[in-house]
Design a protein around this motif. Structure first.
Motif: not given
Length: 190
Positions: A164-190
């Motif tokens: 079995k493979l497992w993924v960690v999903l954030p809570p829906i409430a946290a996603l609702r508060a997450y800013p959109t990418v178009e509005r300059g939300g946090p993107t991954n810059k690793v």
């Protein structure tokens, strides 16, 4: 003598049934199609709270998916619940199951999926390894679409004692508060 014949016929029928059930071909032989949905209750029973370790999805997954790194959203800092990735048997051969997975995955929406318009595919560093369960995808897809990224980095757990493979999903409430990418939300810059 009659009892012996009846017992022998029952044994042959039982063996034939087992061979038929285990050996019957899957309805979804094409790896590009999602698997049949498991019961929603079983999916909810297999979640548990975990914290996200710092991890990186290798850039090979981005290159293969043709996703620019600035169009990904890193959801790993949001934490979340551990959820089983479904459909791995349809996209990853049993013999290679322990070689896939890892501590980071990429979620990619598949709104044109013919089996589920809310489909969310899960990729490891090199390939598609499965999907979010249909019930979970139905609740996550609108939020992922609202955020507007092409890919979403999430934490995961590689297979240890099982396939079995497992993924960690954030809570829906946290996603609702997450800013959109178009509005300059946090993107991954690793």
């Amino acid at each position: 003598m009659v009892l012996l014949v009846i017992a022998l016929l029952l044994a042959v029928a039982a063996v034939a049934l087992v061979v038929f059930v285990r050996g019957r071909p899957h309805r979804h032989e094409d790896p590009a199609t999602p698997p049949p949905e498991p019961a929603a209750a079983a999916n909810q029973a297999q979640t548990e709270e975990v914290t996200c370790p710092p991890a990186r999805t290798p850039r090979t997954a981005l290159a293969r998916l043709n996703i620019a790194e600035e169009m990904t959203a890193d959801l790993r800092p949001l934490g979340g619940a551990r959820l089983r990735i479904v459909g791995t048997a349809h996209v990853v051969p049993h013999s290679k199951r322990k070689t896939v997975g890892g501590d980071a995955y990429m979620l990619v929406r598949e709104p044109k999926n013919q089996h589920d318009l809310n489909a969310v595919a899960v990729y490891d560093a090199t390939r598609k390894v499965g999907y979010l369960a249909r019930a979970k995808a139905a609740s996550y897809a609108p939020q992922l679409d609202r955020i507007g990224a092409k890919g979403y980095r999430v934490a995961g757990e590689p297979p240890v004692d099982s396939m079995k493979l497992w993924v960690v999903l954030p809570p829906i409430a946290a996603l609702r508060a997450y800013p959109t990418v178009e509005r300059g939300g946090p993107t991954n810059k690793v």
